[in-house]
Design a protein around this motif. Structure first.
Motif, PDB file in Angstrom:
ATOM      1  N   ASP A  82      89.872 -30.534 -34.908  1.00  0.00           N
ATOM      2  CA  ASP A  82      88.881 -31.372 -34.239  1.00  0.00           C
ATOM      3  C   ASP A  82      89.071 -31.369 -32.724  1.00  0.00           C
ATOM      4  O   ASP A  82      88.786 -32.335 -32.053  1.00  0.00           O
ATOM      5  CB  ASP A  82      88.920 -32.796 -34.782  1.00  0.00           C
ATOM      6  N   HIS A  83      89.570 -30.259 -32.194  1.00  0.00           N
ATOM      7  CA  HIS A  83      89.783 -30.098 -30.758  1.00  0.00           C
ATOM      8  C   HIS A  83      88.739 -29.128 -30.216  1.00  0.00           C
ATOM      9  O   HIS A  83      88.045 -28.463 -30.971  1.00  0.00           O
ATOM     10  CB  HIS A  83      91.197 -29.583 -30.493  1.00  0.00           C
ATOM     11  N   PRO A  84      88.645 -29.009 -28.884  1.00  0.00           N
ATOM     12  CA  PRO A  84      87.681 -28.043 -28.326  1.00  0.00           C
ATOM     13  C   PRO A  84      87.998 -26.627 -28.790  1.00  0.00           C
ATOM     14  O   PRO A  84      89.154 -26.261 -28.993  1.00  0.00           O
ATOM     15  CB  PRO A  84      87.884 -28.172 -26.816  1.00  0.00           C
ATOM     16  N   ARG A  85      86.967 -25.839 -28.955  1.00  0.00           N
ATOM     17  CA  ARG A  85      87.147 -24.452 -29.379  1.00  0.00           C
ATOM     18  C   ARG A  85      87.800 -23.636 -28.266  1.00  0.00           C
ATOM     19  O   ARG A  85      87.633 -23.926 -27.095  1.00  0.00           O
ATOM     20  CB  ARG A  85      85.808 -23.829 -29.733  1.00  0.00           C
ATOM     21  N   ILE A  86      88.517 -22.588 -28.661  1.00  0.00           N
ATOM     22  CA  ILE A  86      89.137 -21.687 -27.700  1.00  0.00           C
ATOM     23  C   ILE A  86      88.042 -20.816 -27.096  1.00  0.00           C
ATOM     24  O   ILE A  86      87.226 -20.241 -27.808  1.00  0.00           O
ATOM     25  CB  ILE A  86      90.204 -20.819 -28.382  1.00  0.00           C
ATOM     26  N   THR A  87      88.043 -20.726 -25.779  1.00  0.00           N
ATOM     27  CA  THR A  87      87.024 -19.934 -25.087  1.00  0.00           C
ATOM     28  C   THR A  87      87.573 -18.550 -24.749  1.00  0.00           C
ATOM     29  O   THR A  87      88.778 -18.288 -24.863  1.00  0.00           O
ATOM     30  CB  THR A  87      86.587 -20.620 -23.782  1.00  0.00           C
ATOM     31  N   HIS A  88      86.699 -17.702 -24.284  1.00  0.00           N
ATOM     32  CA  HIS A  88      87.097 -16.367 -23.841  1.00  0.00           C
ATOM     33  C   HIS A  88      88.084 -16.477 -22.664  1.00  0.00           C
ATOM     34  O   HIS A  88      89.071 -15.735 -22.598  1.00  0.00           O
ATOM     35  CB  HIS A  88      85.854 -15.562 -23.441  1.00  0.00           C
ATOM     36  N   ASP A  89      87.835 -17.415 -21.763  1.00  0.00           N
ATOM     37  CA  ASP A  89      88.745 -17.625 -20.628  1.00  0.00           C
ATOM     38  C   ASP A  89      90.129 -18.069 -21.106  1.00  0.00           C
ATOM     39  O   ASP A  89      91.152 -17.635 -20.548  1.00  0.00           O
ATOM     40  CB  ASP A  89      88.175 -18.668 -19.673  1.00  0.00           C
ATOM     41  N   PHE A  94      95.814 -16.716 -21.845  1.00  0.00           N
ATOM     42  CA  PHE A  94      96.953 -16.524 -22.738  1.00  0.00           C
ATOM     43  C   PHE A  94      97.471 -15.092 -22.653  1.00  0.00           C
ATOM     44  O   PHE A  94      98.680 -14.849 -22.631  1.00  0.00           O
ATOM     45  CB  PHE A  94      96.549 -16.877 -24.172  1.00  0.00           C
ATOM     46  N   HIS A  95      96.571 -14.133 -22.574  1.00  0.00           N
ATOM     47  CA  HIS A  95      96.968 -12.741 -22.435  1.00  0.00           C
ATOM     48  C   HIS A  95      97.800 -12.541 -21.169  1.00  0.00           C
ATOM     49  O   HIS A  95      98.811 -11.825 -21.186  1.00  0.00           O
ATOM     50  CB  HIS A  95      95.727 -11.843 -22.415  1.00  0.00           C
ATOM     51  N   GLN A  96      97.392 -13.173 -20.073  1.00  0.00           N
ATOM     52  CA  GLN A  96      98.154 -13.058 -18.819  1.00  0.00           C
ATOM     53  C   GLN A  96      99.532 -13.698 -18.961  1.00  0.00           C
ATOM     54  O   GLN A  96     100.514 -13.175 -18.447  1.00  0.00           O
ATOM     55  CB  GLN A  96      97.384 -13.699 -17.675  1.00  0.00           C
ATOM     56  N   LEU A  98     101.324 -13.783 -21.598  1.00  0.00           N
ATOM     57  CA  LEU A  98     102.149 -12.880 -22.397  1.00  0.00           C
ATOM     58  C   LEU A  98     102.661 -11.675 -21.604  1.00  0.00           C
ATOM     59  O   LEU A  98     103.614 -11.023 -22.025  1.00  0.00           O
ATOM     60  CB  LEU A  98     101.369 -12.397 -23.620  1.00  0.00           C
ATOM     61  N   GLN A  99     102.070 -11.384 -20.460  1.00  0.00           N
ATOM     62  CA  GLN A  99     102.516 -10.263 -19.641  1.00  0.00           C
ATOM     63  C   GLN A  99     103.840 -10.553 -18.952  1.00  0.00           C
ATOM     64  O   GLN A  99     104.590  -9.634 -18.628  1.00  0.00           O
ATOM     65  CB  GLN A  99     101.453  -9.908 -18.584  1.00  0.00           C
ATOM     66  N   ASP A 100     104.156 -11.818 -18.747  1.00  0.00           N
ATOM     67  CA  ASP A 100     105.402 -12.226 -18.107  1.00  0.00           C
ATOM     68  C   ASP A 100     106.517 -12.228 -19.152  1.00  0.00           C
ATOM     69  O   ASP A 100     106.327 -12.674 -20.280  1.00  0.00           O
ATOM     70  CB  ASP A 100     105.219 -13.632 -17.512  1.00  0.00           C
ATOM     71  N   GLU A 101     107.703 -11.719 -18.789  1.00  0.00           N
ATOM     72  CA  GLU A 101     108.814 -11.656 -19.733  1.00  0.00           C
ATOM     73  C   GLU A 101     109.311 -13.032 -20.170  1.00  0.00           C
ATOM     74  O   GLU A 101     109.914 -13.169 -21.224  1.00  0.00           O
ATOM     75  CB  GLU A 101     109.975 -10.859 -19.134  1.00  0.00           C
ATOM     76  N   SER A 102     109.040 -14.047 -19.391  1.00  0.00           N
ATOM     77  CA  SER A 102     109.506 -15.394 -19.746  1.00  0.00           C
ATOM     78  C   SER A 102     108.408 -16.224 -20.412  1.00  0.00           C
ATOM     79  O   SER A 102     108.436 -17.445 -20.373  1.00  0.00           O
ATOM     80  CB  SER A 102     110.011 -16.111 -18.484  1.00  0.00           C
ATOM     81  N   TRP A 103     107.446 -15.573 -21.062  1.00  0.00           N
ATOM     82  CA  TRP A 103     106.303 -16.280 -21.644  1.00  0.00           C
ATOM     83  C   TRP A 103     106.732 -17.316 -22.672  1.00  0.00           C
ATOM     84  O   TRP A 103     106.172 -18.400 -22.726  1.00  0.00           O
ATOM     85  CB  TRP A 103     105.304 -15.298 -22.251  1.00  0.00           C
ATOM     86  N   PHE A 104     107.755 -16.980 -23.470  1.00  0.00           N
ATOM     87  CA  PHE A 104     108.155 -17.910 -24.518  1.00  0.00           C
ATOM     88  C   PHE A 104     108.762 -19.184 -23.923  1.00  0.00           C
ATOM     89  O   PHE A 104     108.441 -20.293 -24.355  1.00  0.00           O
ATOM     90  CB  PHE A 104     109.141 -17.242 -25.485  1.00  0.00           C
ATOM     91  N   GLU A 105     109.606 -19.026 -22.912  1.00  0.00           N
ATOM     92  CA  GLU A 105     110.190 -20.187 -22.248  1.00  0.00           C
ATOM     93  C   GLU A 105     109.103 -21.062 -21.607  1.00  0.00           C
ATOM     94  O   GLU A 105     109.172 -22.282 -21.657  1.00  0.00           O
ATOM     95  CB  GLU A 105     111.215 -19.751 -21.191  1.00  0.00           C
ATOM     96  N   ARG A 106     108.102 -20.422 -21.029  1.00  0.00           N
ATOM     97  CA  ARG A 106     106.989 -21.174 -20.428  1.00  0.00           C
ATOM     98  C   ARG A 106     106.230 -21.982 -21.461  1.00  0.00           C
ATOM     99  O   ARG A 106     105.849 -23.133 -21.217  1.00  0.00           O
ATOM    100  CB  ARG A 106     106.025 -20.220 -19.694  1.00  0.00           C
TER     101      ARG A 106
END
Length: 112
Positions: A82-89, A94-96, A98-106
């Motif tokens: 019941d939250h807002p839908r995920i948009t293309h943006d 999210f893709h950006q 994941l490009q950083d090596e510390s994505w999981f920590e972030r």
């Protein structure tokens, strides 16, 4: 141990034990009864109707009978979120990340 043969729509005939099968019997309507199992080959969840003959066979093989009314309530996926839908943006952001090596920590820091 009793071996019960059932059919998976993907794999065909599979061998199960009574503990592998969930049998739900509707005492009011015979067409409401069903049995289900997880396919031991492909792990698909299989659910099939169980008429009186099938119920008798499964019970004689040692499968315990559970009432239909104890079946967990299943909610449609569209009703769970019941939250807002995920948009293309959102997806591009999210893709950006994941490009950083510390994505999981972030993500852990943002979730806290």
């Amino acid at each position: 141990m009793t071996t019960i043969k059932a059919t998976c729509p993907t794999c065909g005939e599979v061998a199960l034990t009574p503990d592998d099968i969930e049998l739900r019997v509707d005492q009011d309507r015979t067409e409401g009864s069903f049995y289900g199992f997880e396919c031991p080959r492909c792990t698909a969840q299989v659910r099939k109707p169980a008429d009186e003959r099938v119920v008798r066979l499964l019970v004689s093989g040692g499968v315990p009978v559970l009432p239909v009314e104890d079946e967990p309530v299943r909610v449609k996926l569209s009703e769970r979120f019941d939250h807002p839908r995920i948009t293309h943006d959102d997806l591009l952001d999210f893709h950006q990340v994941l490009q950083d090596e510390s994505w999981f920590e972030r993500l852990l820091i943002d979730a806290a």
